[in-house]
Design a protein around this motif. Structure first.
Motif, PDB file in Angstrom:
ATOM      1  N   ILE A 102      63.887  24.119  33.110  1.00 37.11           N
ATOM      2  CA  ILE A 102      64.118  25.420  32.480  1.00 37.11           C
ATOM      3  C   ILE A 102      63.562  25.510  31.054  1.00 37.11           C
ATOM      4  O   ILE A 102      63.168  26.580  30.602  1.00 37.11           O
ATOM      5  CB  ILE A 102      65.625  25.764  32.524  1.00 37.11           C
ATOM      6  N   ASP A 103      63.487  24.387  30.361  1.00 38.20           N
ATOM      7  CA  ASP A 103      63.015  24.391  28.982  1.00 38.20           C
ATOM      8  C   ASP A 103      61.531  24.763  28.873  1.00 38.20           C
ATOM      9  O   ASP A 103      61.045  25.025  27.772  1.00 38.20           O
ATOM     10  CB  ASP A 103      63.253  23.026  28.331  1.00 38.20           C
ATOM     11  N   ALA A 104      60.820  24.809  29.970  1.00 29.32           N
ATOM     12  CA  ALA A 104      59.398  25.152  29.943  1.00 29.32           C
ATOM     13  C   ALA A 104      59.158  26.648  29.755  1.00 29.32           C
ATOM     14  O   ALA A 104      58.040  27.055  29.457  1.00 29.32           O
ATOM     15  CB  ALA A 104      58.716  24.679  31.236  1.00 29.32           C
ATOM     16  N   ILE A 120      67.434  35.157  35.362  1.00 28.29           N
ATOM     17  CA  ILE A 120      68.850  35.032  35.727  1.00 28.29           C
ATOM     18  C   ILE A 120      69.441  36.406  36.033  1.00 28.29           C
ATOM     19  O   ILE A 120      70.157  36.580  37.020  1.00 28.29           O
ATOM     20  CB  ILE A 120      69.638  34.309  34.609  1.00 28.29           C
ATOM     21  N   GLU A 121      69.118  37.387  35.196  1.00 27.11           N
ATOM     22  CA  GLU A 121      69.614  38.750  35.434  1.00 27.11           C
ATOM     23  C   GLU A 121      69.076  39.310  36.744  1.00 27.11           C
ATOM     24  O   GLU A 121      69.799  39.993  37.476  1.00 27.11           O
ATOM     25  CB  GLU A 121      69.249  39.650  34.253  1.00 27.11           C
ATOM     26  N   ASP A 132      76.414  33.171  35.231  1.00 26.94           N
ATOM     27  CA  ASP A 132      77.019  33.590  33.964  1.00 26.94           C
ATOM     28  C   ASP A 132      77.094  32.414  32.986  1.00 26.94           C
ATOM     29  O   ASP A 132      76.766  32.556  31.806  1.00 26.94           O
ATOM     30  CB  ASP A 132      78.418  34.171  34.186  1.00 26.94           C
ATOM     31  N   GLN A 133      77.525  31.256  33.484  1.00 24.83           N
ATOM     32  CA  GLN A 133      77.631  30.073  32.642  1.00 24.83           C
ATOM     33  C   GLN A 133      76.253  29.626  32.140  1.00 24.83           C
ATOM     34  O   GLN A 133      76.092  29.272  30.962  1.00 24.83           O
ATOM     35  CB  GLN A 133      78.295  28.934  33.411  1.00 24.83           C
ATOM     36  N   LEU A 134      75.271  29.653  33.046  1.00 24.81           N
ATOM     37  CA  LEU A 134      73.921  29.244  32.684  1.00 24.81           C
ATOM     38  C   LEU A 134      73.340  30.184  31.631  1.00 24.81           C
ATOM     39  O   LEU A 134      72.767  29.744  30.625  1.00 24.81           O
ATOM     40  CB  LEU A 134      73.028  29.216  33.918  1.00 24.81           C
ATOM     41  N   GLU A 135      73.523  31.464  31.832  1.00 22.92           N
ATOM     42  CA  GLU A 135      73.019  32.438  30.859  1.00 22.92           C
ATOM     43  C   GLU A 135      73.695  32.234  29.495  1.00 22.92           C
ATOM     44  O   GLU A 135      73.022  32.265  28.447  1.00 22.92           O
ATOM     45  CB  GLU A 135      73.227  33.870  31.337  1.00 22.92           C
ATOM     46  N   ALA A 136      74.995  32.037  29.481  1.00 17.59           N
ATOM     47  CA  ALA A 136      75.709  31.814  28.222  1.00 17.59           C
ATOM     48  C   ALA A 136      75.179  30.563  27.515  1.00 17.59           C
ATOM     49  O   ALA A 136      74.992  30.565  26.307  1.00 17.59           O
ATOM     50  CB  ALA A 136      77.219  31.693  28.479  1.00 17.59           C
ATOM     51  N   GLN A 183      78.328  31.353  42.886  1.00 17.64           N
ATOM     52  CA  GLN A 183      76.943  31.430  42.394  1.00 17.64           C
ATOM     53  C   GLN A 183      76.849  32.387  41.202  1.00 17.64           C
ATOM     54  O   GLN A 183      76.166  32.088  40.223  1.00 17.64           O
ATOM     55  CB  GLN A 183      76.006  31.882  43.524  1.00 17.64           C
ATOM     56  N   LEU A 184      77.533  33.521  41.271  1.00 17.24           N
ATOM     57  CA  LEU A 184      77.515  34.467  40.153  1.00 17.24           C
ATOM     58  C   LEU A 184      78.149  33.854  38.907  1.00 17.24           C
ATOM     59  O   LEU A 184      77.648  34.028  37.790  1.00 17.24           O
ATOM     60  CB  LEU A 184      78.229  35.769  40.544  1.00 17.24           C
ATOM     61  N   SER A 185      79.230  33.106  39.077  1.00 23.28           N
ATOM     62  CA  SER A 185      79.876  32.434  37.958  1.00 23.28           C
ATOM     63  C   SER A 185      78.934  31.404  37.338  1.00 23.28           C
ATOM     64  O   SER A 185      78.833  31.291  36.111  1.00 23.28           O
ATOM     65  CB  SER A 185      81.170  31.751  38.423  1.00 23.28           C
TER      66      SER A 185
END
Length: 174
Positions: free
Chosen positions: A101-103, A113-114, A163-167, A158-160
């Motif tokens: 993801i850092d790329a 993500i959205e 949300d955690q990944l986006e945060a 999966q939605l949770s």
């Protein structure tokens, strides 16, 4: 799925297709609409199903299939095998993407993500609508209700996670 539907009684490929689409079963069963006809023809050659009758509607003919004794035995074997298989499937493509993801720049990660969240919510809503539609035509058994609850739980997990990944991504410095 096709053999299971025929265990309930004779029907055409079109009837199966309509039933699966109406109840949104096609969304989770992995049955593509066109594959039903292919499966019926293949199973007919294998002796698992047979044409029970042919209906004429205008210029169209519709074959009504029924399951044979061999098909019933195959259905029971497949049912038992399917119940015994482990059923947890991980979103490996997504997990792989998160590993790198850092790329990507933060704004592209958040947009992706959205986008996934929107798609999952749409599928979730369609699944709920399918359950409601199905319950209008058939009395849902307790096992069917358990399946629907499990699918909803999977969506919510999966939605949770999204949300955690986006945060976590938003909290990282630019």
């Amino acid at each position: 799925m096709v053999l299971g539907l025929l265990m309930k009684g004779p029907m055409s490929g079109y009837d199966m297709q309509q039933l699966l689409q109406l109840s949104k079963t096609d969304a989770w069963a992995g049955v593509l609409p066109g594959s039903i006809y292919h499966a019926l023809k293949k199973m007919d050659k294998e002796g698992l199903v047979t044409v029970d009758s042919v209906e004429q509607t205008g210029h169209r003919t519709k074959a009504i299939y029924r399951i044979t004794e061999e098909g019933e035995e195959q259905f029971y074997q497949l049912l038992q095998q399917s119940l015994a298989l482990p059923s947890v499937i991980f979103p490996t493509t997504f997990y792989t993407a998160v590993s790198f993801i850092d790329a990507l720049p933060k704004d592209r990660i958040i947009a992706a993500i959205e986008s996934q969240r929107t798609a999952l919510r749409k599928q979730y809503d369609e699944m709920k609508a399918g359950e409601e539609e199905k319950s209008q035509f058939v009395n849902l058994t307790e096992p069917a209700k358990i399946i629907f609850r499990n699918m909803y739980d999977q969506f919510e997990i999966q939605l949770s996670m999204l949300d955690q990944l986006e945060a976590a991504i938003r909290s990282q410095p630019d």
